[in-house]
Design a protein around this motif. Structure first.
Motif, PDB file in Angstrom:
ATOM      1  N   ARG A 262      11.068  42.236  59.984  1.00  0.00           N
ATOM      2  CA  ARG A 262      11.364  41.008  60.611  1.00  0.00           C
ATOM      3  C   ARG A 262      12.786  40.971  61.284  1.00  0.00           C
ATOM      4  NH1 ARG A 262       9.438  37.631  55.903  1.00  0.00           N
ATOM      5  NH2 ARG A 262       7.375  37.567  56.152  1.00  0.00           N
ATOM      6  N   ALA A 263      13.702  41.497  60.642  1.00  0.00           N
ATOM      7  CA  ALA A 263      14.990  41.848  61.117  1.00  0.00           C
ATOM      8  C   ALA A 263      15.016  42.782  62.281  1.00  0.00           C
ATOM      9  CB  ALA A 263      16.005  42.268  59.935  1.00  0.00           C
ATOM     10  N   LEU A 264      14.252  44.138  62.228  1.00  0.00           N
ATOM     11  CA  LEU A 264      14.073  44.781  63.206  1.00  0.00           C
ATOM     12  C   LEU A 264      13.446  44.396  64.245  1.00  0.00           C
ATOM     13  CD1 LEU A 264      13.219  48.072  61.016  1.00  0.00           C
ATOM     14  CD2 LEU A 264      15.230  47.823  62.626  1.00  0.00           C
ATOM     15  N   GLU A 265      12.491  43.652  64.138  1.00  0.00           N
ATOM     16  CA  GLU A 265      11.786  42.865  65.283  1.00  0.00           C
ATOM     17  C   GLU A 265      12.554  41.964  65.925  1.00  0.00           C
ATOM     18  OE1 GLU A 265       7.962  41.691  63.668  1.00  0.00           O
ATOM     19  OE2 GLU A 265       7.534  43.674  63.387  1.00  0.00           O
ATOM     20  N   PHE A 266      13.589  41.045  65.286  1.00  0.00           N
ATOM     21  CA  PHE A 266      14.203  40.342  66.021  1.00  0.00           C
ATOM     22  C   PHE A 266      15.425  41.030  66.791  1.00  0.00           C
ATOM     23  CE2 PHE A 266      18.647  38.600  65.843  1.00  0.00           C
ATOM     24  CZ  PHE A 266      18.315  37.277  66.154  1.00  0.00           C
TER      25      PHE A 266
ATOM     26  N   ALA B 201      17.602  35.329  56.164  1.00  0.00           N
ATOM     27  CA  ALA B 201      16.027  35.265  55.854  1.00  0.00           C
ATOM     28  C   ALA B 201      15.532  33.844  56.078  1.00  0.00           C
ATOM     29  CB  ALA B 201      15.876  35.812  54.673  1.00  0.00           C
ATOM     30  N   ASN B 202      16.484  32.855  55.861  1.00  0.00           N
ATOM     31  CA  ASN B 202      15.890  31.516  55.889  1.00  0.00           C
ATOM     32  C   ASN B 202      16.003  31.039  57.410  1.00  0.00           C
ATOM     33  OD1 ASN B 202      15.937  31.061  52.963  1.00  0.00           O
ATOM     34  ND2 ASN B 202      18.336  30.656  53.104  1.00  0.00           N
ATOM     35  N   LYS B 203      16.436  31.587  58.409  1.00  0.00           N
ATOM     36  CA  LYS B 203      16.578  31.095  59.652  1.00  0.00           C
ATOM     37  C   LYS B 203      15.930  32.212  60.712  1.00  0.00           C
ATOM     38  CE  LYS B 203      20.796  28.549  59.484  1.00  0.00           C
ATOM     39  NZ  LYS B 203      22.308  28.875  59.645  1.00  0.00           N
ATOM     40  N   ASN B 204      15.546  33.277  59.833  1.00  0.00           N
ATOM     41  CA  ASN B 204      14.828  34.379  60.731  1.00  0.00           C
ATOM     42  C   ASN B 204      15.796  34.954  61.570  1.00  0.00           C
ATOM     43  OD1 ASN B 204      12.573  35.285  59.389  1.00  0.00           O
ATOM     44  ND2 ASN B 204      11.823  33.562  59.789  1.00  0.00           N
ATOM     45  N   ILE B 205      17.028  34.851  61.832  1.00  0.00           N
ATOM     46  CA  ILE B 205      17.994  35.407  62.721  1.00  0.00           C
ATOM     47  C   ILE B 205      18.831  36.566  61.893  1.00  0.00           C
ATOM     48  CG2 ILE B 205      17.865  33.769  64.440  1.00  0.00           C
ATOM     49  CD1 ILE B 205      20.240  32.457  63.327  1.00  0.00           C
TER      50      ILE B 205
ATOM     51  N   ASN C 233      21.748  43.222  54.821  1.00  0.00           N
ATOM     52  CA  ASN C 233      21.427  41.992  53.909  1.00  0.00           C
ATOM     53  C   ASN C 233      19.921  41.650  54.149  1.00  0.00           C
ATOM     54  OD1 ASN C 233      22.492  40.012  52.502  1.00  0.00           O
ATOM     55  ND2 ASN C 233      22.220  38.493  54.018  1.00  0.00           N
ATOM     56  N   MET C 234      18.857  42.720  54.133  1.00  0.00           N
ATOM     57  CA  MET C 234      17.715  42.281  53.914  1.00  0.00           C
ATOM     58  C   MET C 234      17.157  42.475  52.332  1.00  0.00           C
ATOM     59  SD  MET C 234      18.440  43.639  56.898  1.00  0.00           S
ATOM     60  CE  MET C 234      17.878  45.453  57.201  1.00  0.00           C
ATOM     61  N   ASN C 235      16.514  41.560  51.637  1.00  0.00           N
ATOM     62  CA  ASN C 235      16.227  41.748  50.404  1.00  0.00           C
ATOM     63  C   ASN C 235      14.793  42.192  50.007  1.00  0.00           C
ATOM     64  OD1 ASN C 235      15.269  39.321  50.591  1.00  0.00           O
ATOM     65  ND2 ASN C 235      16.273  38.330  48.931  1.00  0.00           N
ATOM     66  N   SER C 236      13.819  42.580  51.140  1.00  0.00           N
ATOM     67  CA  SER C 236      12.620  42.828  50.977  1.00  0.00           C
ATOM     68  C   SER C 236      12.166  43.607  52.140  1.00  0.00           C
ATOM     69  CB  SER C 236      11.477  41.441  50.951  1.00  0.00           C
ATOM     70  OG  SER C 236      11.436  41.057  52.174  1.00  0.00           O
ATOM     71  N   PHE C 237      11.177  44.576  51.962  1.00  0.00           N
ATOM     72  CA  PHE C 237      10.558  45.462  52.976  1.00  0.00           C
ATOM     73  C   PHE C 237      10.243  44.568  54.161  1.00  0.00           C
ATOM     74  CE2 PHE C 237       9.417  49.090  49.772  1.00  0.00           C
ATOM     75  CZ  PHE C 237      10.679  49.211  49.691  1.00  0.00           C
ATOM     76  N   ARG C 238       9.631  43.270  53.850  1.00  0.00           N
ATOM     77  CA  ARG C 238       9.204  42.464  54.945  1.00  0.00           C
ATOM     78  C   ARG C 238      10.381  41.864  55.752  1.00  0.00           C
ATOM     79  NH1 ARG C 238       4.671  43.890  56.376  1.00  0.00           N
ATOM     80  NH2 ARG C 238       3.168  44.068  54.535  1.00  0.00           N
TER      81      ARG C 238
END
Ligand code: ADP
Ligand code: ZN
Ligand code: MG
Length: 484
Positions: free
Chosen positions: A227-231, A255-259, A218-223
């Motif tokens: 971020r998801a991987l880092e989390f 992506a809104n909560k960054n989790i 469910n990631m809709n951009s490379f960034r």
């Protein structure tokens, strides 16, 4: 123990929607954004008694991608049914590939910092059809749009070869570049034409066994992938540090909560019961077919990059930006071909105009380079006029702004507005003499050693000539007069 004692292991599964006109097994159109449930037929809805027919272009595109990623192309492949039950999948199964995928054992080299490259293994590339879409974010019940059912995809599965989110990001950028260069996918992550599922685990450094992995979707951009991987890497390390176990599960990135939060485990407990699709025959790929596809292979980004550096003496930085998208690279090359003086100085000038002026417009107005009114012809003519001295670089900027609006050629704008550069030495000399007379203070200070004041004088001459004076001649005359 600290973070440095752990090493992440990452493998990526990338889905790319293929740019065929019709679906994988029927003749419904693949157009994005059509009225919901309008691009459907009995075949993609899986009605009893109908038979799917394979779209050859799907295979052509998959082979092309396989060749571009150094894969072995199978001589024979089959399709398999992947069974699961979900509202957006009316057939109750997805046509995919399980055994005998079309491409296997490839690799891509990604560029890391300081010119070092790293080879990433490609486990397999297989073809499959997409499912429909459930729309939950409405005030009503969940709605289903089956337009996407049967739209062809390739899934590119990497080996677990990445050890950082940065490497994953580089790889995704390269995949997007390759599929768009090949023209087999538009690479649009927001529209879901390119999707990435990230598998990640952590292990203590020096350990050879992999840890338990989770899968983040469910990631809709490379960034967001980065971020998801880092989390997820941090979450897993914390778990291991606390002596707890990582659970094998699928997580959804918010992506809104960054989790990343676990999906309901019920949806995750899949047993797909794959079996060969009895409605589709095994397909044989002979050398002639493969060779014919190979012949359509365009120059790939890496090759283009080194050719740009070699043929046009461009800095690596320029070549990277210019080749990042195929249209931009083509725009550069077409412009250069139209130059009167094909020399290094003009190549760099062309590159500068594209990297600064055109890319700025593309970014600000969210347009493609081909949608801008300033075409290769406009740019080449502009540079030709600069290099013959007809117009100054400063005037050229004004002409560029004008071209952006009207789409007129430089020639027309120059003659309409009388923008020809002033290169007449006597005329410039008269102006210079007048300006020196009008500014005795500055002249004295210049002559006492404050030579930076030359900029002030140049500015005054430009003001007096409304930017039209040839700066080289202005400088030459100013220096000779001031140093008298
Ligand atoms: P699954 O059976 O769960 O689909 P696969 O073996 O098919 O797993 O691998 C799916 C993806 O996960 C591949 O990209 C692969 O490289 C990656 N992968 C496999 N094992 C691990 C691991 N332990 N850690 C991180 N990634 C992994
Ligand atoms: Zn159909
Ligand atoms: Mg798998």
């Amino acid at each position: 123990m600290s973070l440095e004692n752990y090493e992440p292991v990452i493998g990526l599964e990338v889905h790319a929607q293929l740019l065929t006109k019709t679906k994988a097994f029927c003749s419904c159109p693949t157009t994005f954004g059509s009225t919901p449930n309008s691009n459907v037929c009995t075949i993609c809805l899986g009605m009893p008694g109908v038979l799917p027919v394979l779209n050859k272009q799907v295979v052509d595109f998959a082979i092309l991608m396989g060749l571009a990623t150094n894969c072995k192309i199978s001589n024979r492949f089959v399709f398999a049914r992947k069974n699961y039950f979900y509202p957006d999948l009316p057939k109750g199964y997805q046509i995919s590939q399980y055994e005998n995928p079309i491409c296997e054992n490839g690799y891509l080299d990604i560029e890391l910092e300081n010119g070092i490259s790293k080879r990433i293994g490609i486990t397999r590339i297989h073809m499959e059809e997409d499912a429909g879409k459930s729309i939950h974010d409405l005030d009503v019940d969940t709605l289903v749009d089956v337009n996407r059912c049967g739209v062809p995809l390739i899934e590119i599965v990497s080996d677990p070869d990445f050890c950082s989110s940065k490497e994953a990001f580089k790889y995704l950028t390269l995949i997007k570049q390759i599929v768009t260069y090949l023209g087999i996918c538009n690479g649009n992550m927001e529209e879901g034409s390119l999707r990435c599922d990230a598998n990640v685990s952590v292990r203590k450094k020096g350990e050879s066994k992999f840890g338990t992995k989770t899968e983040v979707k469910n990631m809709n951009s490379f960034r967001n992938v980065e971020r998801a991987l880092e989390f997820e890497i941090n979450r897993q390390i914390e778990l291991v540090e606390k002596g707890e176990k990582v659970i094998h599960q699928t997580l959804l990135w918010d992506a809104n909560k960054n989790i990343a939060l676990p999906m309901r485990s019920k949806e995750d407990a899949h047993d797909y019961r794959y079996f060969p699709d009895p409605d589709l025959v095994p397909v044989l790929v002979d050398e002639i077919w493969k060779n014919n596809i190979e012949k359509t292979m365009p120059e790939l980004p890496v090759a283009k990059l080194s050719r740009f550096i070699k043929d046009f003496s461009l800095p690596n930085y320029d070549a990277e930006i210019l080749t990042s998208e195929r249209e931009t690279a083509d725009y550069f090359e077409n412009s250069v071909n139209l130059l009167q003086d094909k020399n290094v100085e003009n190549y760099k000038l062309t590159s500068n105009w594209i990297m600064t002026d055109l890319l700025r417009v593309m970014k600000d107005e969210h347009v493609k380079i081909g949608e801008i009114k300033v075409t290769q012809k406009h740019l080449a003519e502009l540079i030709n006029n600069i290099s013959t001295g007809l117009i100054s670089g400063k005037i050229a900027k004004d002409i560029f702004t004008e071209m952006l609006q009207s789409g007129e050629m430089p020639k027309e704008i120059i003659s309409k507005k009388g923008l020809t550069q002033l290169s007449d030495e006597t005329e410039i000399e008269n102006i210079v003499v007048k300006i020196i007379e009008q500014n005795p203070d500055e002249t004295n200070r210049y002559r006492e050693g404050k030579v930076q004041l030359i900029g002030f004088f140049v500015g005054e001459v430009m003001k007096a000539t409304r930017g039209k004076a040839n700066p080289k001649i202005v400088n030459k005359i100013l220096e000779s007069k001031l140093n008298k």
